[in-house]
Enzyme design. Structure first.
Site, PDB file in Angstrom:
ATOM      1  N   SER A   1      45.078  66.396  88.448  1.00 32.46           N
ATOM      2  CA  SER A   1      43.942  65.780  87.900  1.00 32.46           C
ATOM      3  C   SER A   1      43.361  66.350  86.247  1.00 32.46           C
ATOM      4  O   SER A   1      42.341  67.055  86.361  1.00 32.46           O
ATOM      5  CB  SER A   1      42.762  65.401  88.946  1.00 32.46           C
ATOM      6  OG  SER A   1      41.425  64.279  87.903  1.00 32.46           O
TER       7      SER A   1
ATOM      8  N   TYR B   1      36.538  63.861  95.349  1.00 36.24           N
ATOM      9  CA  TYR B   1      37.858  64.257  94.534  1.00 36.24           C
ATOM     10  C   TYR B   1      37.802  65.304  93.793  1.00 36.24           C
ATOM     11  O   TYR B   1      39.432  65.945  93.457  1.00 36.24           O
ATOM     12  CB  TYR B   1      37.991  62.483  94.133  1.00 36.24           C
ATOM     13  CG  TYR B   1      39.005  63.079  93.548  1.00 36.24           C
ATOM     14  CD1 TYR B   1      40.153  61.998  93.589  1.00 36.24           C
ATOM     15  CD2 TYR B   1      39.447  62.806  91.781  1.00 36.24           C
ATOM     16  CE1 TYR B   1      41.362  62.279  93.374  1.00 36.24           C
ATOM     17  CE2 TYR B   1      40.430  62.563  90.887  1.00 36.24           C
ATOM     18  CZ  TYR B   1      41.415  61.862  91.945  1.00 36.24           C
ATOM     19  OH  TYR B   1      43.126  62.038  91.058  1.00 36.24           O
TER      20      TYR B   1
HETATM   21  P1  NAP Z   1      48.318  55.099  94.007  1.00 33.43           P
HETATM   22  O1  NAP Z   1      48.290  53.496  93.448  1.00 33.43           O
HETATM   23  O2  NAP Z   1      46.268  54.280  94.578  1.00 33.43           O
HETATM   24  O3  NAP Z   1      48.846  55.468  94.908  1.00 33.43           O
HETATM   25  C1  NAP Z   1      47.898  56.736  95.597  1.00 33.43           C
HETATM   26  C2  NAP Z   1      49.755  56.935  96.896  1.00 33.43           C
HETATM   27  O4  NAP Z   1      49.222  58.075  97.755  1.00 33.43           O
HETATM   28  C3  NAP Z   1      49.628  55.257  97.755  1.00 33.43           C
HETATM   29  O5  NAP Z   1      51.565  55.238  97.921  1.00 33.43           O
HETATM   30  C4  NAP Z   1      49.135  55.937  98.775  1.00 33.43           C
HETATM   31  O6  NAP Z   1      49.948  55.011  99.776  1.00 33.43           O
HETATM   32  C5  NAP Z   1      49.223  57.245  99.093  1.00 33.43           C
HETATM   33  N1  NAP Z   1      48.344  58.027 100.551  1.00 33.43           N
HETATM   34  C6  NAP Z   1      47.438  57.382 100.146  1.00 33.43           C
HETATM   35  N2  NAP Z   1      46.778  58.131 101.350  1.00 33.43           N
HETATM   36  C7  NAP Z   1      48.088  58.807 102.160  1.00 33.43           C
HETATM   37  C8  NAP Z   1      47.523  58.888 103.468  1.00 33.43           C
HETATM   38  N3  NAP Z   1      47.321  59.426 104.247  1.00 33.43           N
HETATM   39  N4  NAP Z   1      49.887  59.073 103.800  1.00 33.43           N
HETATM   40  C9  NAP Z   1      50.034  58.717 103.086  1.00 33.43           C
HETATM   41  N5  NAP Z   1      50.281  58.654 101.225  1.00 33.43           N
HETATM   42  C10 NAP Z   1      48.508  57.544 101.356  1.00 33.43           C
HETATM   43  O7  NAP Z   1      47.355  55.971  93.073  1.00 33.43           O
HETATM   44  P2  NAP Z   1      47.884  56.490  91.959  1.00 33.43           P
HETATM   45  O8  NAP Z   1      46.485  56.640  90.781  1.00 33.43           O
HETATM   46  O9  NAP Z   1      49.172  55.854  91.527  1.00 33.43           O
HETATM   47  O10 NAP Z   1      47.582  57.988  92.668  1.00 33.43           O
HETATM   48  C11 NAP Z   1      48.647  58.862  92.781  1.00 33.43           C
HETATM   49  C12 NAP Z   1      48.515  60.453  92.941  1.00 33.43           C
HETATM   50  O11 NAP Z   1      47.737  60.510  91.498  1.00 33.43           O
HETATM   51  C13 NAP Z   1      46.724  60.895  93.245  1.00 33.43           C
HETATM   52  O12 NAP Z   1      47.202  62.021  93.925  1.00 33.43           O
HETATM   53  C14 NAP Z   1      45.862  60.760  92.270  1.00 33.43           C
HETATM   54  O13 NAP Z   1      44.770  61.356  93.316  1.00 33.43           O
HETATM   55  C15 NAP Z   1      46.651  61.314  91.012  1.00 33.43           C
HETATM   56  N6  NAP Z   1      45.756  60.635  89.784  1.00 33.43           N
HETATM   57  C16 NAP Z   1      45.453  59.440  89.841  1.00 33.43           C
HETATM   58  C17 NAP Z   1      45.184  59.662  87.945  1.00 33.43           C
HETATM   59  C18 NAP Z   1      45.183  57.838  87.611  1.00 33.43           C
HETATM   60  O14 NAP Z   1      44.819  58.296  86.981  1.00 33.43           O
HETATM   61  N7  NAP Z   1      45.616  56.921  88.349  1.00 33.43           N
HETATM   62  C19 NAP Z   1      44.458  60.304  87.477  1.00 33.43           C
HETATM   63  C20 NAP Z   1      44.686  61.369  87.950  1.00 33.43           C
HETATM   64  C21 NAP Z   1      45.394  61.946  89.294  1.00 33.43           C
HETATM   65  P3  NAP Z   1      49.204  53.977 100.369  1.00 33.43           P
HETATM   66  O15 NAP Z   1      49.819  52.551 100.025  1.00 33.43           O
HETATM   67  O16 NAP Z   1      50.037  53.277 101.539  1.00 33.43           O
HETATM   68  O17 NAP Z   1      47.862  53.243  99.915  1.00 33.43           O
END
Ligand code: NAP
Length: 251
Positions: A143, A156
């Site tokens: 991140s 986080y």
């Molecule tokens: P998202 O749409 O909320 O997706 C998160 C994913 O993680 C979903 O598939 C979710 O499953 C899964 N997950 C969460 N808790 C879980 C658990 N206990 N067991 C199994 N799966 C779980 O968010 P995203 O933005 O795509 O995030 C993906 C990654 O990128 C994360 O690590 C996040 O911190 C990182 N990230 C995101 C951003 C951003 O700007 N979006 C920036 C930096 C880093 P469910 O659908 O079942 O909840």
């Protein structure tokens, strides 16, 4: 010349592959030729269907990664169902927002357990197999808060700073064993994870004003970096945290 980015015949485990960044990375790997084990608590049927339409083998693996209980099973089932394991993408993650003075132990533990503890033990379980075969690619999703402090997201920030640290530690231990461990640090990407920020007019404007590219990222923007770090093109790249941020950190 052989295609350095070709993933034909490789098997990738992607956590949180049902939506957002995980789904986009899984489909980019499938487009490059990889078969998929799509791991998560919400079944990634859509991702699996789309990978199969591309001609890939793809399996849904159910696992709640809020504890490390399913970690070894995820690796074992991948090997049983798909026959190999070449790439691990640790993408599943959560965020909890509150002022530091009010932050609860529950919000601390939930985020650290999912974003850092499960990530390390998945690396360990996959790494044991990859070391045995003398080759493997691990990509952790970091991140901007691997580099910066952020605000109102203490667990986080701690988890993603930790992801940067263990990525480098594992790279050091496993580089000579043929296993590369890297991370991708997404900038501000429009997904479920950032809905609250996108909806907050003041924060949204502050974020947009700072992104040199002038837009939020799309999950598809992460695909190229993931294919690079999963492929032979990056065989001498390890311990690196690759920002895909529209220039955010350069500002
Ligand atoms: P998202 O749409 O909320 O997706 C998160 C994913 O993680 C979903 O598939 C979710 O499953 C899964 N997950 C969460 N808790 C879980 C658990 N206990 N067991 C199994 N799966 C779980 O968010 P995203 O933005 O795509 O995030 C993906 C990654 O990128 C994360 O690590 C996040 O911190 C990182 N990230 C995101 C951003 C951003 O700007 N979006 C920036 C930096 C880093 P469910 O659908 O079942 O909840």
């Amino acid at each position: 010349m052989t295609n350095l980015f070709d993933l034909t015949g490789k098997v990738a485990v992607v956590t949180g592959a049902n939506t957002g960044i995980g789904q986009a990375i899984a489909l980019a790997l499938a487009q490059a030729g990889a078969d998929l084990a799509c791991v998560g608590r919400t079944p990634a049927e859509d991702t699996v269907g789309r990978a199969q339409q591309l001609g890939r083998r793809a399996e849904v693996l159910s696992a709640d990664l809020s504890t490390i209980e399913p970690v070894q099973r995820v690796i074992d089932e991948t090997l049983e169902k798909l026959g190999r394991l070449d790439i691990l993408v640790n993408n599943a993650g959560i965020i909890r927002r509150a002022d530091a003075v009010d932050f609860t132990e529950a919000d601390w533990d939930a985020v650290i357990d999912t974003n850092l503890k499960s990530v390390f033990f998945l690396c360990q379980a996959a790494g044991r197999h990859m070391i045995g075969q003398g080759a493997g690619k691990i990509i952790n999703i970091a991140s901007m808060l691997t580099f910066q402090g952020g605000i109102r997201v203490p667990s986080y920030t701690a988890s993603k700073s930790g992801v940067g640290g263990i990525t480098k530690l594992l790279a050091n231990e496993w580089a000579a064993k043929g296993v590369q461990v890297n991370a991708i640090a997404p900038g501000y990407i429009a997904t479920n994870n950032t809905t609250a920020l996108q909806a907050d007019e003041v924060r949204n404007k502050a974020i947009m004003d700072r992104i040199p590219a002038g837009r939020w990222g799309d999950p598809g923007d992460l695909g190229g970096a993931a294919v690079f770090l999963a492929s032979a093109a990056s065989d001498y790249v390890t311990g690196h945290i690759l920002a895909v941020d529209g220039g955010w950190l350069a500002r």
